[in-house]
Structures are given as structure tokens and as C-alpha cells.
Enzyme design. Structure first.
Site, mmCIF file in Angstrom:
data_model
loop_
_atom_site.group_PDB
_atom_site.id
_atom_site.type_symbol
_atom_site.label_atom_id
_atom_site.label_comp_id
_atom_site.label_asym_id
_atom_site.label_seq_id
_atom_site.Cartn_x
_atom_site.Cartn_y
_atom_site.Cartn_z
ATOM 1 N N CYS A 193 -10.249 8.593 -1.515
ATOM 2 C CA CYS A 193 -11.433 8.785 -0.746
ATOM 3 C C CYS A 193 -11.988 7.113 -0.807
ATOM 4 O O CYS A 193 -13.101 7.223 0.584
ATOM 5 C CB CYS A 193 -12.188 8.610 -2.424
ATOM 6 S SG CYS A 193 -11.886 10.226 -3.057
ATOM 7 N N PHE A 235 0.871 -1.075 -0.277
ATOM 8 C CA PHE A 235 0.073 -0.141 0.110
ATOM 9 C C PHE A 235 1.241 1.356 0.139
ATOM 10 O O PHE A 235 0.432 2.335 -0.588
ATOM 11 C CB PHE A 235 -0.823 -0.065 1.315
ATOM 12 C CG PHE A 235 -2.532 -0.470 1.279
ATOM 13 C CD1 PHE A 235 -2.995 -0.382 0.256
ATOM 14 C CD2 PHE A 235 -2.452 -2.024 1.431
ATOM 15 C CE1 PHE A 235 -4.391 -0.622 0.304
ATOM 16 C CE2 PHE A 235 -3.657 -3.141 1.024
ATOM 17 C CZ PHE A 235 -4.415 -2.022 0.207
ATOM 18 N N GLU A 236 1.857 1.322 0.294
ATOM 19 C CA GLU A 236 2.916 2.342 0.945
ATOM 20 C C GLU A 236 2.941 2.657 -1.006
ATOM 21 O O GLU A 236 3.072 3.584 -1.624
ATOM 22 C CB GLU A 236 4.303 2.242 1.421
ATOM 23 C CG GLU A 236 4.807 2.870 2.136
ATOM 24 C CD GLU A 236 6.044 2.110 2.764
ATOM 25 O OE1 GLU A 236 5.998 1.374 2.728
ATOM 26 O OE2 GLU A 236 7.197 3.423 2.789
ATOM 27 N N CYS A 247 1.347 -12.403 0.238
ATOM 28 C CA CYS A 247 1.294 -13.555 -0.735
ATOM 29 C C CYS A 247 2.419 -14.082 -0.004
ATOM 30 O O CYS A 247 2.079 -15.517 0.281
ATOM 31 C CB CYS A 247 2.221 -13.008 -1.968
ATOM 32 S SG CYS A 247 1.143 -12.118 -2.858
HETATM 33 ZN ZN ZN Z 1 -9.549 11.580 -3.122
#
Ligand code: ZN
Length: 333
Positions: free
Chosen positions: A165, A123-124, A179
Site C-alpha cells: 500500500c 526488500f525482496e 549497510c
Molecule cells: Zn496493500
């Protein structure tokens, strides 16, 4: 008109087929889903592909990372991938980049493209891509696969929501399966990578991609289409790029599932590998081998690889804390 894409041209039309040859795409991460996306886009004749990865090919990659074969073991993924892709289509421009995406280099590495494809496993990196997308108005396709399931979500803020968002912050380190913890099947990444490439071809030829966040569990035969968030977050509406704006840092983290530590420097440095080779050989009384942009050797029980951009990988019993101090001691900051 080339015979190479004749069948694609029948489906897309002459104009869209030709448009692909003028497009520039960056693929971040050349592991499992990145391999598949890069393969389809190269074969479709996308004119320029920048392929970015920090790692080298390991045996456990071959089960699902279809760009690599046994002969590539130990090679840098970006270089091995570019070679294989150019064997599939010698007429496109390929730029391999060996780098770890950080707040220090993301903007530079990912500017000037028609599309950014997510082949990452963390995610980084995705939040950095999202920030670049917000800042430069570049569409990107979020793709993730794990176990028998996966997610594909084409994003193009401000025309669509952005990643933040939906998820404001990257999940904490131990909160998400990887994984290494959950495993992954080859066909899962095959489908997810292909699906992401399908959406990429839509974006590149001017057809709107699917708008919902689609999650398919192929193993358990479940499908979910989550409606996109209705309201936009303050980050994409105000062009607030918190991840790109992060300050300098030196991070040492344990490698998931393997005995080892990864050290990352942000912004990336420019190591003088030849000078370091000399210093390390004196320090360890053993030979260190420099190959292109990396320097490899041993200190005690640890096998250490230093990269020209400042990163280091330590395989062995060294703890992250010790690795940090080893790094500052040997490499300096
Ligand atoms: Zn956004």
C-alpha cells in the site's frame, strides 16, 4: 509462576505474561536488528521462536550483531543464534532454520506463526513476508536500520495497510542504501531492534501496536511519523501474492561491498552434498570440506560454499556470469 519474568509480569499483568509463553514467532534474518529482536523475545519467554538466516558469522558482523561472539566466526548464524538464545532461556522452544527466503519456501517457512519479525536487510525478503502475511493473515513488523536512522512499522493486513500500500515494488538494486554503502552504527540497530521487539510484545499480548510508519534519525535528531496510506492496494485487498507466485529462477548477484557472488535457486533444491564433494574434489584436485548443511572448497582463486538448499557463495574474482555457468556446469539444474 516463574520468577524469571516477575518484573515483566508486574507491568504486563499475569494474563499477558502467560500469553507470551503460548506464542509462536518467526524471525527472518538474524543480523543486526534480528539479533536484538530475538534476544528480547527469548528473554520475554515467547514460547516458540523459529530463527531463520542463510549466512554465517563474519568478523564485520560483531560490531552490531549482538548474538555473536568471536568464537562463533564461521558458524551458521541460525545455529549460533539458537544456541545463544537457549543459553539465555532454556525453557523456550527454538528452531534454527538455515535458508534463504525465496518464493519457493516462504509460504512453508512462515506459516503457523502468531507474528513474523523482519530482521532482513533487503526488500525482496520483505515483499515475500508481506505476501505471506496477506495470504495467511499473520501480523508482521517491518524493521529497517541504516547509518544512524531506522524505521519500524507494524503491519497486519487486511486490518492495516500492507507494505505494498506504501511501496508497490521493491526499489531497484542500486536505488537503496545498504549497510555496505552507507554503513550503520551499532546503537542504531540496538534501538530499532528493541523498538520492533516492543511492538512485537504489544501484538503478542493483544495491545494494538503503533499505526504510523515511524522513522527516527537518531544521529541528526529528526523524527517523522508518516500517516498510514488511506487506501488499500489491489494486492492486499485481492490477496494477490505476486512475489510468492514468482516462477523458478537461478540468480547470480554480486555481493555488496565484498568481492564475491551469491547464487540463489528458486525454488530451493536439495543438493546431495556428499556426491558433490566427490565430484568437486575430482574436478579441482583439492579437498572439499562438508560440515552439516554446507560444503566448502576452492577452485582456482575462488573460495566456494555450497548449501544443501541449492545456494552458493563464491568469494573471489569470479563474475556473476561466470558463477552462473560454473554452477549449472558443476551442480546442474
Ligand atoms: Zn496493500
Amino acid at each position: 509462576m516463574t520468577a524469571r519474568t516477575a518484573k515483566q509480569r508486574i507491568f504486563l499483568g499475569t494474563e499477558a505474561d502467560a500469553a507470551l509463553r503460548r506464542k509462536r514467532v518467526a524471525i527472518v534474518g538474524l543480523g543486526a536488528t534480528g539479533s536484538v529482536q530475538a534476544s528480547w523475545l527469548a528473554r520475554a519467554g515467547v514460547g516458540h521462536l523459529t530463527v531463520i538466516d542463510r549466512d554465517f558469522v563474519e568478523l564485520s558482523n560483531l560490531q552490531r550483531q549482538i548474538l555473536y561472539v568471536e568464537a562463533d566466526l564461521g558458524q551458521l548464524k541460525a545455529e549460533a543464534a539458537a544456541k545463544r538464545l537457549s543459553e539465555a532461556h532454556s525453557g523456550i522452544e527454538l528452531k534454527p532454520v538455515v535458508a534463504d527466503l525465496t518464493s519457493g519456501n516462504a509460504r512453508e517457512l512462515l506459516s503457523g506463526f502468531d507474528l513474523i519479525c523482519d530482521g532482513t536487510d533487503n526488500f525482496e525478503a520483505r515483499f515475500l513476508i508481506n505476501d505471506v502475511a496477506i495470504l495467511t493473515g499473520t501480523p508482521w513488523i517491518y524493521a529497517g536500520a541504516i547509518g544512524g536512522e531506522g524505521v519500524v512499522w507494524p503491519l497486519n493486513p487486511p486490518h492495516t495497510p500492507c507494505l505494498r500500500c506504501l511501496i508497490e515494488e521493491p526499489p531497484a538494486g542500486g536505488d537503496v542504501d545498504t549497510c555496505d554503502s552507507a554503513g550503520v552504527l551499532g546503537p542504531t540497530v540496538g534501538i530499532i531492534g528493541s523498538w520492533a521487539a516492543m511492538e512485537a510484545i504489544k501484538v503478542l499480548t493483544g495491545k494494538p501496536p503503533h499505526g504510523d510508519l515511524a522513522r527516527f534519525d537518531f544521529w541528526n535528531d529528526e523524527r517523522q511519523f508518516l500517516k498510514s496510506p488511506k487506501s488499500r492496494c489491489r494486492f492486499c485487498t485481492g490477496k494477490v501474492t505476486e512475489f510468492l507466485d514468482a516462477r523458478w529462477s537461478l540468480k547470480a548477484s554480486a555481493l555488496c561491498g565484498l568481492e564475491g557472488v551469491q547464487i540463489r535457486v528458486n525454488p530451493p533444491g536439495k543438493l546431495d552434498l556428499a556426491a558433490l564433494k566427490q565430484r568437486l574434489e575430482t574436478r579441482t584436485h583439492s579437498p572439499w570440506k562438508q560440515a552439516g548443511l554446507m560444503l566448502k572448497g576452492r577452485e582456482g582463486e575462488d573460495e566456494i560454499t555450497l548449501f544443501a538448499d541449492g545456494r552458493a557463495l563464491v568469494h573471489g574474482p569470479m563474475t556473476p556470469e561466470r558463477a552462473r555457468s560454473w554452477y549449472t556446469e558443476v551442480v546442474g539444474c
